[in-house]
Scaffold this motif. Structure first.
Motif, PDB file in Angstrom:
ATOM      1  N   LEU A 839      68.039  18.359  13.600  1.00 22.76           N
ATOM      2  CA  LEU A 839      66.861  17.489  13.578  1.00 22.76           C
ATOM      3  C   LEU A 839      66.961  16.466  12.447  1.00 22.76           C
ATOM      4  O   LEU A 839      66.661  15.277  12.637  1.00 22.76           O
ATOM      5  CB  LEU A 839      65.590  18.330  13.423  1.00 22.76           C
ATOM      6  CG  LEU A 839      64.269  17.555  13.434  1.00 22.76           C
ATOM      7  CD1 LEU A 839      64.091  16.803  14.753  1.00 22.76           C
ATOM      8  CD2 LEU A 839      63.083  18.493  13.175  1.00 22.76           C
ATOM      9  N   ALA A 840      67.412  16.930  11.280  1.00 21.82           N
ATOM     10  CA  ALA A 840      67.575  16.011  10.152  1.00 21.82           C
ATOM     11  C   ALA A 840      68.637  14.970  10.452  1.00 21.82           C
ATOM     12  O   ALA A 840      68.470  13.773  10.114  1.00 21.82           O
ATOM     13  CB  ALA A 840      67.939  16.799   8.894  1.00 21.82           C
ATOM     14  N   ALA A 841      69.727  15.384  11.099  1.00 16.33           N
ATOM     15  CA  ALA A 841      70.793  14.437  11.459  1.00 16.33           C
ATOM     16  C   ALA A 841      70.279  13.413  12.466  1.00 16.33           C
ATOM     17  O   ALA A 841      70.631  12.222  12.393  1.00 16.33           O
ATOM     18  CB  ALA A 841      71.983  15.192  12.032  1.00 16.33           C
ATOM     19  N   LYS A 842      69.444  13.835  13.401  1.00 11.14           N
ATOM     20  CA  LYS A 842      68.878  12.911  14.387  1.00 11.14           C
ATOM     21  C   LYS A 842      67.993  11.867  13.712  1.00 11.14           C
ATOM     22  O   LYS A 842      68.085  10.663  14.015  1.00 11.14           O
ATOM     23  CB  LYS A 842      68.073  13.684  15.436  1.00 11.14           C
ATOM     24  CG  LYS A 842      68.912  14.502  16.401  1.00 11.14           C
ATOM     25  CD  LYS A 842      68.036  15.250  17.399  1.00 11.14           C
ATOM     26  CE  LYS A 842      68.897  16.009  18.416  1.00 11.14           C
ATOM     27  NZ  LYS A 842      68.073  16.764  19.386  1.00 11.14           N
ATOM     28  N   MET A 843      67.139  12.301  12.816  1.00 10.15           N
ATOM     29  CA  MET A 843      66.256  11.354  12.136  1.00 10.15           C
ATOM     30  C   MET A 843      67.067  10.394  11.266  1.00 10.15           C
ATOM     31  O   MET A 843      66.768   9.190  11.206  1.00 10.15           O
ATOM     32  CB  MET A 843      65.233  12.109  11.282  1.00 10.15           C
ATOM     33  CG  MET A 843      64.321  13.040  12.082  1.00 10.15           C
ATOM     34  SD  MET A 843      63.483  12.220  13.473  1.00 10.15           S
ATOM     35  CE  MET A 843      62.475  11.044  12.609  1.00 10.15           C
ATOM     36  N   ALA A 844      68.103  10.927  10.592  1.00 12.21           N
ATOM     37  CA  ALA A 844      68.942  10.064   9.761  1.00 12.21           C
ATOM     38  C   ALA A 844      69.672   9.037  10.608  1.00 12.21           C
ATOM     39  O   ALA A 844      69.784   7.857  10.222  1.00 12.21           O
ATOM     40  CB  ALA A 844      69.946  10.922   8.989  1.00 12.21           C
ATOM     41  N   PHE A 845      70.153   9.460  11.794  1.00  9.72           N
ATOM     42  CA  PHE A 845      70.841   8.528  12.688  1.00  9.72           C
ATOM     43  C   PHE A 845      69.908   7.406  13.135  1.00  9.72           C
ATOM     44  O   PHE A 845      70.296   6.228  13.148  1.00  9.72           O
ATOM     45  CB  PHE A 845      71.387   9.269  13.908  1.00  9.72           C
ATOM     46  CG  PHE A 845      71.932   8.355  14.966  1.00  9.72           C
ATOM     47  CD1 PHE A 845      73.208   7.831  14.860  1.00  9.72           C
ATOM     48  CD2 PHE A 845      71.157   7.984  16.064  1.00  9.72           C
ATOM     49  CE1 PHE A 845      73.713   6.968  15.818  1.00  9.72           C
ATOM     50  CE2 PHE A 845      71.651   7.124  17.026  1.00  9.72           C
ATOM     51  CZ  PHE A 845      72.935   6.624  16.898  1.00  9.72           C
ATOM     52  N   ILE A 846      68.670   7.754  13.492  1.00  6.89           N
ATOM     53  CA  ILE A 846      67.705   6.749  13.944  1.00  6.89           C
ATOM     54  C   ILE A 846      67.457   5.725  12.841  1.00  6.89           C
ATOM     55  O   ILE A 846      67.478   4.507  13.083  1.00  6.89           O
ATOM     56  CB  ILE A 846      66.383   7.428  14.362  1.00  6.89           C
ATOM     57  CG1 ILE A 846      66.596   8.244  15.646  1.00  6.89           C
ATOM     58  CG2 ILE A 846      65.283   6.395  14.568  1.00  6.89           C
ATOM     59  CD1 ILE A 846      65.416   9.108  16.028  1.00  6.89           C
ATOM     60  N   ILE A 847      67.233   6.204  11.626  1.00 12.02           N
ATOM     61  CA  ILE A 847      66.947   5.299  10.508  1.00 12.02           C
ATOM     62  C   ILE A 847      68.147   4.398  10.231  1.00 12.02           C
ATOM     63  O   ILE A 847      68.008   3.177  10.064  1.00 12.02           O
ATOM     64  CB  ILE A 847      66.566   6.113   9.253  1.00 12.02           C
ATOM     65  CG1 ILE A 847      65.234   6.829   9.490  1.00 12.02           C
ATOM     66  CG2 ILE A 847      66.476   5.195   8.033  1.00 12.02           C
ATOM     67  CD1 ILE A 847      64.867   7.827   8.415  1.00 12.02           C
ATOM     68  N   ILE A 848      69.348   5.000  10.188  1.00  6.16           N
ATOM     69  CA  ILE A 848      70.552   4.211   9.879  1.00  6.16           C
ATOM     70  C   ILE A 848      70.822   3.190  10.979  1.00  6.16           C
ATOM     71  O   ILE A 848      71.074   2.005  10.698  1.00  6.16           O
ATOM     72  CB  ILE A 848      71.766   5.144   9.683  1.00  6.16           C
ATOM     73  CG1 ILE A 848      71.587   5.992   8.422  1.00  6.16           C
ATOM     74  CG2 ILE A 848      73.061   4.336   9.593  1.00  6.16           C
ATOM     75  CD1 ILE A 848      72.619   7.084   8.270  1.00  6.16           C
ATOM     76  N   MET A 849      70.763   3.626  12.256  1.00 12.39           N
ATOM     77  CA  MET A 849      71.058   2.710  13.364  1.00 12.39           C
ATOM     78  C   MET A 849      70.050   1.562  13.406  1.00 12.39           C
ATOM     79  O   MET A 849      70.431   0.390  13.558  1.00 12.39           O
ATOM     80  CB  MET A 849      71.037   3.456  14.692  1.00 12.39           C
ATOM     81  CG  MET A 849      71.295   2.548  15.890  1.00 12.39           C
ATOM     82  SD  MET A 849      71.321   3.418  17.465  1.00 12.39           S
ATOM     83  CE  MET A 849      71.282   2.023  18.603  1.00 12.39           C
ATOM     84  N   GLU A 850      68.769   1.880  13.249  1.00  9.94           N
ATOM     85  CA  GLU A 850      67.756   0.830  13.281  1.00  9.94           C
ATOM     86  C   GLU A 850      67.980  -0.184  12.164  1.00  9.94           C
ATOM     87  O   GLU A 850      67.934  -1.401  12.391  1.00  9.94           O
ATOM     88  CB  GLU A 850      66.367   1.448  13.155  1.00  9.94           C
ATOM     89  CG  GLU A 850      65.877   2.142  14.419  1.00  9.94           C
ATOM     90  CD  GLU A 850      64.475   2.674  14.251  1.00  9.94           C
ATOM     91  OE1 GLU A 850      63.915   2.528  13.149  1.00  9.94           O
ATOM     92  OE2 GLU A 850      63.948   3.240  15.226  1.00  9.94           O
ATOM     93  N   HIS A 851      68.240   0.312  10.959  1.00 11.01           N
ATOM     94  CA  HIS A 851      68.406  -0.602   9.833  1.00 11.01           C
ATOM     95  C   HIS A 851      69.665  -1.460   9.980  1.00 11.01           C
ATOM     96  O   HIS A 851      69.640  -2.667   9.695  1.00 11.01           O
ATOM     97  CB  HIS A 851      68.454   0.187   8.516  1.00 11.01           C
ATOM     98  CG  HIS A 851      67.100   0.587   8.013  1.00 11.01           C
ATOM     99  ND1 HIS A 851      66.339   1.544   8.647  1.00 11.01           N
ATOM    100  CD2 HIS A 851      66.359   0.147   6.959  1.00 11.01           C
ATOM    101  CE1 HIS A 851      65.195   1.693   8.004  1.00 11.01           C
ATOM    102  NE2 HIS A 851      65.179   0.855   6.977  1.00 11.01           N
ATOM    103  N   VAL A 852      70.741  -0.849  10.451  1.00 13.29           N
ATOM    104  CA  VAL A 852      71.983  -1.608  10.634  1.00 13.29           C
ATOM    105  C   VAL A 852      71.779  -2.708  11.674  1.00 13.29           C
ATOM    106  O   VAL A 852      72.122  -3.881  11.450  1.00 13.29           O
ATOM    107  CB  VAL A 852      73.140  -0.680  11.039  1.00 13.29           C
ATOM    108  CG1 VAL A 852      74.347  -1.490  11.515  1.00 13.29           C
ATOM    109  CG2 VAL A 852      73.549   0.222   9.885  1.00 13.29           C
ATOM    110  N   VAL A 853      71.205  -2.329  12.809  1.00 10.09           N
ATOM    111  CA  VAL A 853      71.026  -3.304  13.885  1.00 10.09           C
ATOM    112  C   VAL A 853      70.030  -4.393  13.473  1.00 10.09           C
ATOM    113  O   VAL A 853      70.256  -5.588  13.712  1.00 10.09           O
ATOM    114  CB  VAL A 853      70.568  -2.613  15.185  1.00 10.09           C
ATOM    115  CG1 VAL A 853      70.258  -3.658  16.265  1.00 10.09           C
ATOM    116  CG2 VAL A 853      71.630  -1.655  15.678  1.00 10.09           C
TER     117      VAL A 853
END
Length: 925
Positions: A839-853
């Motif tokens: 769950l923590a990895a999923k939330m981290a992925f969402i934050i990182i992907m959104e910010h990068v894009v």
């Protein structure tokens, strides 16, 4: 009309009428003495032939002029608009027509009536309207229509590298550039000698002429001057109350052949030949000719659609590569092999997927769906989701540049102000009983009270919310259907009867059958709700009484898109973000409604992504197919039926106005629905593209067809629309930007929560066995254990539902998809630490992907100017030249006046005292 050997039918009719009715009166009992035994005709046949005779006679009387013409009978005055009506006994309609036509003539329009005896059906009158130069010049001044004053002297520097590669895609230059490039300025009637006017009759193209005439018709009263009633005005009201049956400008010729009139442009023929045929799909669009013939509003739509289709090519190419990658790497996927392996997946017994009617099952039964899921749920999915986030930014930024170039080339740079000030809707002026002084112009203008606006807006909002609630209720109904039907299909298909079917039998599972049927039902519900809501949206927008045409379109656009967004995308949101997320676990399942017995759906061991793909394909493809049927087939069938009697007529008898009258009317919402269709498609290929990389390819194939279908139906199946100006795609631009931002979030959540990408990566880097990175054992690790003896009686399969291989004395546990502690553990059936890590990895992925894009999106938007530098230079050059030429024009005009006056005195407008001629001349020189 066909001719046989000997005399033609027309000649026979003439002889019969000369013999039986020399005065031209109808003789229902006439027959030729030479053919007394042959011509025994009933009344209908006689009337039909009598009508044809009158048509033939009118052709002779009009100096052999063809009726397939866009000119009055004198062959000089152009027909700018046509009104049609059927005479009835209602005196009120006759009075309205009489007053309306009198007021049209007072406005300067010239009229010519075609009697009903000249028409195909013998009952329709056609009123032809011509706008003379004085009327055109006056309203061109009022509407600030731009007119050329100097040939453009800025050289074209748009060199295309390896341009010879694009030669097969190009159209002839006379089609792409029907007019020379000029510098233009708003027309001023008092300065007509300032502009380049070679011929007053051809200065304004037909599209501009019909726009001016429609402007007059929309504001013309149909009551007497001494009894002004603001409600009684406008052609729209007369069409609504049946006074007139239609109002339309004429096409300039038949679409498949040029006009015989040498003065006619035959632009419709050029459009059909070079643009409106499917086999021209690889050619560029003649946008300048489209704009010249149909107006800027339709031209902007096709420019946007063509640009969108071009950009889709790059997205489709990358999506296809990602799909090929998924297919090529299937044999290297360890977890898929484990599921399909009889010694691994064949030994894992899974818990029942529904209560009572579902038995225990083995994991390897999902081998095919796992393979299908890998085609879309692989490493390339993350790359493609990020790529589409950047692609959509590039598309919107480059479209701004393309739009800015069109604004300049089509004289739309300063159009926004004109639109707001000059395009007040007649309905607004009619319904506004109050007036107030404009703070800017200090003139009295129509005013709608704030209290009335608020009340209407509240009613409108409540109506929209009610219809959105209906959509949500229908989605809940479809979910209930899925739950009920899945249990039934699981019971029926437990012995795999579909395996006897060739090719596809082994692929059909209860999950797939339920998903496909539910998607089809959902699509039918979507289309039904659309049908009714479209009419409701128009009604509530009319009720709000928007001030301008632009405001009206924007309000309707927001209402329609809000509804369509929920209607089309809600089922996809359910599958992507809700299905399988709130299931519970064996012994403590979660139900849709308490006591309903409808247990929440679970995802396959391969995940819900393949089901989201199925939902997306069915709704998206179904909408596109149905849309093309509605757009192309239905108008063609209607036109075929309405014109079936007249198809055999020669063009000399089948008049231009009757040919167009037999076509379908292009409604004021025709273009709106085209935009709506494409924007909904844009949402499909951006919001959920991580689940289906082939979505841009399907959209590309559809749009290649869409461009030509729209061109074909507009050119061949519809009456010519009234030309309208537009400098952009309007509110749709903001909606596209909103979808672009929202798509980054949805795709990040799809990759994180709908696909199995993150759990696999967590296992690979944190929970793999041994010292080497490997995915072996992932399937076993991702499934939790449950003690079958702890199943509640409500969850236990009925007798006979379990497969023959199941022996409850030997098999004591079953597996389910989750991360929970096994039975007997201290924290039995509670979430494991791995669950929280994932769950923590999923939330981290969402934050990182959104910010990068988002960072890349904003960087790209900042780096790409909205207006190309050469366009900025041209705009500045044109404004400079307008000021310079107007100044020189005024100076020359004043010199001329002073020379004519000799030594007299004149009053300078800026100085209170008289100046001598010599002083002014000295200043001017």
């Amino acid at each position: 009309m066909t001719r046989g050997s000997g005399k033609s039918k027309e000649e026979t009719l003439i002889e019969m009428n000369e013999a039986g009715s020399p005065n031209g009166e109808e003789n229902n009992g006439f027959h030729s003495s030479a053919n007394a035994g042959v011509f025994q005709l009933d009344d209908a046949t006689i009337w039909r032939k009598r009508t044809l005779f009158l048509k033939y006679r009118s052709r002779v009387d009009k100096q052999h002029q063809s009726k397939d013409s866009v000119y009055f009978r004198d062959g000089k005055r152009r027909i700018d608009f046509v009104l049609s009506y059927i005479e009835d006994k209602e005196d009120r309609k006759q009075e309205r027509r009489k007053l309306y036509e009198e007021n049209m003539q007072k406005a300067g329009l010239e009229l010519e009536l075609e009697d009903k005896t000249e028409s195909e059906d013998g009952k329709t009158y056609f009123l032809k309207i011509h706008a003379p130069w004085e009327v055109l010049a006056t309203y061109a001044d009022v509407l600030k229509i731009k007119v050329p004053f100097k040939v453009n002297d800025i050289p074209e520097n748009r060199e295309i590298p390896v341009s010879w590669l694009f030669t097969p895609l190009l159209l002839p230059d006379h089609v792409m550039r029907p007019d020379p490039d000029y510098f233009t300025s708003p027309f001023d009637k008092s300065k007509d000698d300032f502009f380049l006017i070679d011929d007053k009759e051809t200065l304004f193209p037909p599209s501009t002429r019909n726009r001016i005439v429609y402007y007059i018709l929309s504001r013309c009263f149909y009551n007497r001057d001494d009894n002004i009633n603001k409600d009684k005005r406008g052609i729209k009201r007369l069409l609504n109350n049946g006074t007139y049956t239609s109002a339309f400008p004429l096409h300039d010729c038949r679409y498949w052949t040029k006009s015989r009139d040498t003065h006619c442009e035959s632009e419709r023929y050029s459009l059909y030949r070079y643009w409106a045929r499917f086999f021209r799909f690889y050619k560029e669009q003649p946008l300048n000719l489209i704009r010249k013939y149909y107006g800027e509003k339709i031209g902007i739509y096709f420019a946007w659609l063509g640009f969108y289709t071009e950009m889709l090519f790059y997205a489709a190419l990358v999506g296809l590569i990602c799909f090929i990658y998924g297919a090529a790497t299937y044999d290297d996927v360890i977890w898929t092999k484990e599921i399909c392996d009889d010694d691994i997946g064949g030994q894992i017994v899974m818990c029942p997927l529904c209560d009572k009617k579902c038995g225990f099952w083995k994991l390897n039964s999902t081998c095919n769906s796992t393979w299908q899921s890998h085609l879309f749920d692989n490493t390339a999915t993350v790359f493609f989701a990020i790529f589409m986030g950047i692609w959509v930014t590039l598309f919107l930024e480059f479209w701004k540049r393309r739009q800015a170039r069109l604004e300049y080339e089509w004289d739309l740079v300063d159009f926004e102000e004109e639109q707001q000030q000059l395009q007040l809707r007649p309905e607004y002026e009619t319904k506004c009983t109050s007036r107030r002084r404009n703070k800017v112009t200090q003139e009295m203008e129509p005013y709608f009270p704030v209290t009335s606006k608020c009340a209407r807006a509240c009613l409108s909002g409540a109506t929209v919310l009610f219809w959105i609630s209906l959509i949500i209720a229908s989605i809940i109904g479809v979910i209930a259907y899925r739950l009920a039907v899945f249990a039934a299909l699981a019971s029926v298909m437990k012995d795999s009867p579909t395996n006897k079917m060739e090719l596809v039998g082994s692929l059909i599972t209860p999950q797939l059958a339920t998903s496909v049927t539910a998607s089809c039902i959902n699509f039918v519900i979507i289309m039904i709700l659309n049908f009714f809501y479209e009419r409701v949206a128009i009604w509530i927008t009319d009720m709000e009484v928007p001030k301008t045409h632009l405001e009206y379109e924007n309000k309707l656009t927001i209402k329609m898109f809000l509804f369509q967004f929920v209607n089309y995308y809600s089922s996809c949101f359910y599958v992507a973000f809700f299905k399988g997320k709130f299931v519970g676990y064996p012994g403590k399942y979660t139900y849709m409604f308490n006591g309903s017995g409808l247990r929440n759906e679970e995802c396959d061991p391969g995940g819900c992504l393949i089901e989201l793909t199925t939902q997306l394909v069915i709704v998206m493809t179904g909408k596109q197919v149905w849309g093309n049927i509605q757009e192309a087939l239905l108008p063609w069938l209607k036109n075929w039926w309405s014109s079936r009697k007249a198809r055999s007529h020669p063009e000399s008898l089948y008049s231009r106005w009757e040919q167009d009258y037999d076509l379908q009317n292009f409604s004021q919402f025709g273009l709106f629905y085209e935009y709506l269709e494409m924007v909904i498609q844009f949402g499909f290929i951006t919001l959920f593209v991580a689940s289906f990389p082939l979505a841009p390819l399907l959209a590309l194939m559809n749009n290649i067809l869409e461009v030509r279908v729209d061109a074909w139906k507009l050119t061949t199946q519809f009456r010519r629309p009234v030309a309208a100006k537009a400098h952009s795609i309007g509110a749709w631009d903001e909606i596209l930007n909103m979808i672009a931002v929202f798509s980054v979030v949805t795709n990040a959540f799809i990759v994180a929560f709908t696909s199995d990408m993150i759990p696999r990566l967590v296992y690979l880097y944190a929970y793999h066995p041994g010292t080497e990175l490997t995915m072996q054992g992932y399937v076993n690790n991702s499934l939790s254990i449950f003690n079958i003896s702890q199943l509640h009686s409500d969850n236990t399969p009925d007798p006979g539902e379990n497969p023959a291989w199941f022996n409850n004395s030997v098999i004591t546990t079953c597996r389910y998809r989750d991360y929970r502690y096994p039975p007997g553990h201290e924290y039995e059936y509670s979430h494991t630490m791995q669950f929280w890590h994932i769950l923590a990895a999923k939330m981290a992925f969402i934050i990182i992907m959104e910010h990068v894009v988002f960072v890349v999106k904003f960087l790209v938007a900042w780096l790409i100017p909205d207006v190309p530098s050469d366009v900025q230079a041209r705009v500045k050059r044109e404004r400079y030249l307008v000021q310079e030429y107007l100044h020189n024009y005024e100076v020359d005009k004043l010199k001329k006046q002073l020379n004519e006056m000799g030594g007299g005195e004149c009053i300078c407008p800026t100085v209170a005292q008289p100046l001598k001629h010599e002083v002014v001349s000295e200043c001017l020189t």
